[in-house]
Design a protein around this motif. Structure first.
Motif, PDB file in Angstrom:
ATOM      1  N   HIS A 117      60.330  31.529 -24.351  1.00  0.00           N
ATOM      2  CA  HIS A 117      61.492  31.155 -23.333  1.00  0.00           C
ATOM      3  C   HIS A 117      60.909  30.029 -22.235  1.00  0.00           C
ATOM      4  N   HIS A 121      61.657  26.223 -20.812  1.00  0.00           N
ATOM      5  CA  HIS A 121      61.856  25.704 -19.261  1.00  0.00           C
ATOM      6  C   HIS A 121      61.122  24.542 -19.278  1.00  0.00           C
ATOM      7  N   SER A 148      60.391  31.248 -11.732  1.00  0.00           N
ATOM      8  CA  SER A 148      61.888  31.687 -12.099  1.00  0.00           C
ATOM      9  C   SER A 148      61.762  33.189 -11.547  1.00  0.00           C
ATOM     10  N   ASP A 372      68.703  29.545 -16.555  1.00  0.00           N
ATOM     11  CA  ASP A 372      68.587  29.709 -18.149  1.00  0.00           C
ATOM     12  C   ASP A 372      69.605  29.158 -18.792  1.00  0.00           C
TER      13      ASP A 372
END
Ligand code: KG4
Ligand code: ZN
Length: 422
Positions: A117, A121, A148, A372
């Motif tokens: 993930h 980003h 985040s 996201d």
């Protein structure tokens, strides 16, 4: 090459289709990107509830997939690669995305890659405002601040994509701290955008000169309104839980907490970390109206806005001081900012100024790619695919639908690849 990507690691169900143009330097065009947010559902609980998130992903995944395909005007059979967030994240939520991707890969017999993930980003900062991406070798070495709800990390990438985490939070993530402070003040969820708006309003209403504020010598021995945890430590780690507690004590002392937030919070013990009762209010900005002209509730609202501003200043100060300091040890060509908190206007502009003062390139995603989304997962998926291709590992079992697993605590591992020399 057409890439379909799926992201369900937290509370957004997202699908994207991008086209990779494999000329040098590689560029990517977003054909369609759909994000279905569950924010309203979780707001009721003051945070993301993993099983509720999974239930919503299950409800949303097929409609979101259908909308994306329709928007991109392609057929699923035309896809060349499927990418999915494999972790880190909430396991019930991740499983929905990973299993959907596996089903598609099996049915259409397409290669499937699991993506980290945070790698997504990091790549989100390479997008322009039209959601076209271009990644050049000359952009590296790259220093990324990823902030985040789940992560606060400084990542150094000397060459594509040899990730090295050089610092991270020891407790709360930056976004989590924003959310918790908003909860203390009874402002709602998610707290980041609300605090950010309130702080902006405070800046405007009090004519705060940010240029002047930022050009003041950064004397860390001068006591600030709220503490700057770990700012003087020589490492690149962060900590936000003490700051959150300082805000809590300050708010309790000054009757600014929401009832909900105080119910389960600890006893007040020490005020040593904060500046003292009411000391900061009205001092800094003479234009604040006197008590005779405004109601008590108006004063309370102004004080809440000041807490939002001062808390934001503390977070931004620590994040930027550490990022700029890291450049000495990790000389970089580019500094980038990413993650949900990268939507914060104060953080974006202050970091941009600080980076430009160092004569370095600054990259930040367009606002709609800070949170996201699946576009960033598709781009990261392409490089994951390239990594396997360059290492002849694309067809080993780990890379196909049979063995790809969702992993709540997936580590960001270095994956050196060659990209053309542009
Ligand atoms: O990247 P993201 O959408 O999800 C995670 O991977 O965690 O980040 C969500 C986080 C939340 O904590 C939210 O409060 C924060 O980003 N956030 C902000 C702003 N917009 C979102 N924090 C500060 N200022 C903002 N404008
Ligand atoms: Zn995220």
């Amino acid at each position: 090459m057409l890439i379909l990507s799926i992201e369900t690691s937290c509370d957004e169900t997202a699908v994207a289709i991008i086209e990779a143009n494999e000329k040098t330097p590689t560029s990517f065009k977003t054909l369609a990107s759909v994000v279905s947010s569950q924010v309203e559902l979780h707001a009721e609980w003051g945070g993301v509830v993993p099983n509720l998130a999974a239930r919503e992903h299950l409800k949303n995944i097929l409609p979101v997939l259908e909308r994306t395909i329709k928007k991109a005007k392609i057929k699923l059979a035309d896809i060349d690669l499927i990418a999915v967030t494999a972790g880190p994240g909430l396991i019930p939520a991740l499983l929905l995305g990973v299993n959907s991707a596996k089903a598609l890969a099996y049915f259409y017999q397409k290669p499937l890659v699991g993506v980290h993930h945070v790698a997504g980003h990091i790549l989100s900062a390479f997008s322009d405002n039209e959601f076209n991406f271009r990644v050049k070798k000359s952009d590296f070495p790259l220093l990324t601040l990823t902030v985040s709800g789940g992560h606060t990390q400084l990542i150094y990438t000397d060459q594509p994509f040899n990730y090295k985490i050089i610092g991270e939070t020891q407790d709360d993530a930056a976004g989590e701290a924003f959310d918790k402070v908003a909860k203390i003040l009874g402002l709602g969820y998610p707290g980041g955008p609300i605090i950010s708006k309130l702080a902006d309003k405070y800046i405007k209403e009090n004519n705060i000169d940010l240029v002047e504020l930022d050009t003041q010598p950064n004397d860390t021995s001068v006591k600030k309104f709220f503490p700057r945890p770990m700012i003087n430590k020589p490492n690149f780690d962060f900590s936000f839980s003490g700051l959150k507690t300082a805000v809590l004590y300050y708010c309790q002392q000054n009757n600014l907490t929401s009832n909900k937030a105080t119910q389960s919070l600890p006893e007040r013990t020490s005020l040593s970390e904060v500046q003292g009762k009411n000391e900061g209010f009205y001092k800094a900005h003479k234009s604040t109206p006197s008590k005779t002209e405004v109601s008590d509730e108006e004063i309370r609202q102004m004080n809440i806005a000041q807490v939002a501003f001062e808390f934001q200043e503390a977070v931004v100060d620590v994040l930027i001081t550490k990022t700029i300091r890291a450049l000495k040890k990790y000389p970089s060509q580019t500094v980038s900012l990413s993650g949900g908190v990268a939507a914060n206007t104060r953080l974006r502009s202050k970091l941009e100024n600080a980076v430009k003062q160092q004569n370095l390139q600054f990259k930040v995603p367009p606002l709609s790619l800070t949170g996201d989304n699946a576009t960033m997962i598709a781009v990261a998926g392409y490089y994951q695919y390239l990594y396997h291709k360059q290492n002849n590992t694309l067809n080993i079992p780990q890379n196909n639908w049979q063995t790809l697993d969702a992993q709540a605590d997936l580590k960001l591992s270095p994956q050196k690849i060659n990209i053309e020399n542009y």
